[in-house]
Design an enzyme around this catalytic site. Structure first.
Site, PDB file in Angstrom:
ATOM      1  N   TRP A 121       0.867  -1.181   0.000  1.00  0.00           N
ATOM      2  CA  TRP A 121       0.000   0.000   0.000  1.00  0.00           C
ATOM      3  C   TRP A 121       0.901   1.227   0.000  1.00  0.00           C
ATOM      4  O   TRP A 121       1.882   1.301   0.746  1.00  0.00           O
ATOM      5  CB  TRP A 121      -0.889  -0.030   1.250  1.00  0.00           C
ATOM      6  N   ASP A 124      -1.748  -5.691   9.024  1.00  0.00           N
ATOM      7  CA  ASP A 124      -2.615  -4.590   8.606  1.00  0.00           C
ATOM      8  C   ASP A 124      -3.885  -5.185   8.007  1.00  0.00           C
ATOM      9  O   ASP A 124      -3.846  -5.850   6.974  1.00  0.00           O
ATOM     10  CB  ASP A 124      -1.884  -3.706   7.585  1.00  0.00           C
ATOM     11  N   LYS A 163     -13.825   0.464   4.767  1.00  0.00           N
ATOM     12  CA  LYS A 163     -14.438  -0.302   3.677  1.00  0.00           C
ATOM     13  C   LYS A 163     -15.608  -1.141   4.156  1.00  0.00           C
ATOM     14  O   LYS A 163     -16.667  -1.151   3.537  1.00  0.00           O
ATOM     15  CB  LYS A 163     -13.402  -1.214   3.019  1.00  0.00           C
TER      16      LYS A 163
HETATM   17  N1  PLP Z   1      -3.961  -0.346   4.956  1.00  0.00           N
HETATM   18  C1  PLP Z   1      -4.231  -0.756   3.717  1.00  0.00           C
HETATM   19  C2  PLP Z   1      -3.555  -1.965   3.180  1.00  0.00           C
HETATM   20  C3  PLP Z   1      -5.157  -0.051   2.938  1.00  0.00           C
HETATM   21  O1  PLP Z   1      -5.409  -0.467   1.698  1.00  0.00           O
HETATM   22  C4  PLP Z   1      -5.792   1.083   3.492  1.00  0.00           C
HETATM   23  C5  PLP Z   1      -6.758   1.882   2.721  1.00  0.00           C
HETATM   24  O2  PLP Z   1      -6.760   1.952   1.532  1.00  0.00           O
HETATM   25  C6  PLP Z   1      -5.471   1.462   4.777  1.00  0.00           C
HETATM   26  C7  PLP Z   1      -4.558   0.722   5.493  1.00  0.00           C
HETATM   27  C8  PLP Z   1      -6.050   2.696   5.426  1.00  0.00           C
HETATM   28  O3  PLP Z   1      -7.343   2.597   5.780  1.00  0.00           O
HETATM   29  P1  PLP Z   1      -8.143   3.876   6.307  1.00  0.00           P
HETATM   30  O4  PLP Z   1      -8.760   4.495   5.113  1.00  0.00           O
HETATM   31  O5  PLP Z   1      -9.110   3.310   7.268  1.00  0.00           O
HETATM   32  O6  PLP Z   1      -7.166   4.788   6.942  1.00  0.00           O
END
Ligand code: PLP
Length: 399
Positions: free
Chosen positions: A132, A213, A248
């Site tokens: 990410w 994560d 999500k």
């Molecule tokens: N970690 C990963 C792998 C993600 O894909 C995302 C969001 O796209 C996040 C963390 C972050 O999530 P949030 O939008 O709740 O901060």
């Protein structure tokens, strides 16, 4: 002179930049596959009925808005723990899990990273290649050097597990390893349960600090099966970190609802760890906002709303799956000889399509279809109206 006179322009976020270009595009048939958001079949961000019901009840009650506890309310944190570790978890019963509410998954990663910097200041953080977008920047901004471990294998469109494991087995003890618990972003390629078992073994042998994560629980196979990595680490007796997000799974992106959970060796350790994590939070944003967490807790703690949510979550999961098979079928129908069936094997919202930078450019220029330059597309941006158009466009650029 102004103190800002010499300030340089920071690089643009590549995905937000893509959104700006998409919004400025006048073509009516345009499609944005670059997003990291779930859209319904009408191309809208859904408002889940379970969320709406809980919100209405809150609005009726008009509860006072005092400060929350630094770690967030127990009703929320306990609900998070039950989802991640299972409601019958021995770790929870033993008081070995510390959970704090956080500002989305990103906020959870940041609180975790800042706390780790105090706990293991000399460590190196390892993230998957690729990972990410924000993982590297986030751990670097907490003061860590960040390196990659091998992950994605373009030739198989899956995980190069042998290389990944070999790398983990070479890491210095105390290294932090960030692992996508399910629905790997950006590739869509996940580990099997057996491979997770080997990762747990490598972490134990090398004395690594695992940081799972979990941003998409429920988007691959369901709430329980998607927690397999957390459950295997839980059974291992190791200490580890989990960041989790409801962005999500509850379609609550802008409310910023997530959590950081830390598994310790004992209830006594938990009390001390919590006191330190609270210090990190206190000096950052003091305490979390109320609304999103209260809505999630209300849904998860009501049998009726929880069932409603699980059904709606299953609906999102099934729609993404239908778009995966639909895309593969439409590509075949459009005369594409190349085997795209890997799209069906990949999990979560994303797929690494293998499209080249030039092909992604051509999709944008000739068809108004926007994808990330790495070839990542978001399957949840496809719907029954645009899937045929997208398949024909991909067929045109891969020929
Ligand atoms: N970690 C990963 C792998 C993600 O894909 C995302 C969001 O796209 C996040 C963390 C972050 O999530 P949030 O939008 O709740 O901060």
């Amino acid at each position: 002179a102004s103190i800002f006179a010499a300030v340089e322009m920071a690089p643009r976020d590549p995905i937000l930049g893509l959104n700006e270009a998409f919004n400025a595009d006048g073509r009516t048939e345009k499609v944005n596959l670059g997003v990291g958001v779930y859209y319904d079949d009408n191309g809208k961000i859904p408002l889940l009925a379970a969320v709406k019901t809980a919100e209405k009840a809150r609005l009726e009650a008009m509860p006072p808005r005092g400060y929350q506890p630094i770690e967030g309310p127990a009703a929320y944190n306990t609900a998070v723990q039950n989802l991640l570790f299972g409601k019958d978890s021995a770790l929870i019963a033993n008081g070995q899990v510390v959970t704090v509410q956080a500002l989305g998954g990103t906020g959870a990663l940041k609180v975790g990273a800042d706390y780790l910097k105090r706990l293991v200041p000399g460590a190196t953080v390892y993230i998957s290649d690729p990972s990410w977008e924000n993982h590297r920047a986030l751990f670097e901004s907490a003061g860590f050097p960040v390196e990659n471990y091998p992950y994605y294998e373009p030739s198989t469109r899956g995980v190069n597990f042998a290389s990944m494991k070999a790398k983990l087995e070479q890491l210095a003890p105390g290294s932090v390893v960030v692992l996508h618990a399910c629905c790997h972003n950006p590739t869509g390629a996940d580990l099997s349960e057996a491979q997770w078992g080997e990762v747990v073994g490598a972490c134990r042998e090398r004395g690594l600090v695992p940081f799972l994560d979990m941003a998409y629980q429920g988007f691959a196979d369901g709430i329980e099966p998607d927690a397999v990595a957390v459950r295997l680490f839980s059974a291992s007796g190791l200490q580890f970190f989990v960041s989790s997000s409801f962005s999500k799974s509850f379609s609550l992106y802008g409310e910023r609802v997530g959590a950081l959970s830390i598994v310790t060796a004992s209830k006594d350790e938990s009390a001390r760890v919590l006191s330190q994590v609270k210090r990190v939070i206190r000096t950052n944003y003091s305490n979390p906002p109320i609304h999103g967490g209260a809505v999630v807790a209300a849904v998860l703690n009501s049998a009726e709303l929880r069932q409603m949510w699980e059904d709606e979550l299953a609906g999102m999961r099934d729609r993404i799956r239908a778009m995966r098979t639909g895309l593969v079928e439409n590509l075949k129908a459009a005369g594409v000889a190349q085997d795209f069936s890997f799209v069906i094997q990949q999990r979560g919202m994303f797929s690494y399509t293998g499209l080249s930078v030039a092909q992604v450019d051509q999709l944008r220029n000739d068809f108004g279809i926007y994808a990330v330059s790495t070839g990542r597309i978001c399957l949840a941006a496809l719907n029954s109206r645009n899937i045929g158009y997208v398949a024909k466009a991909i067929a045109a650029v891969v020929k």
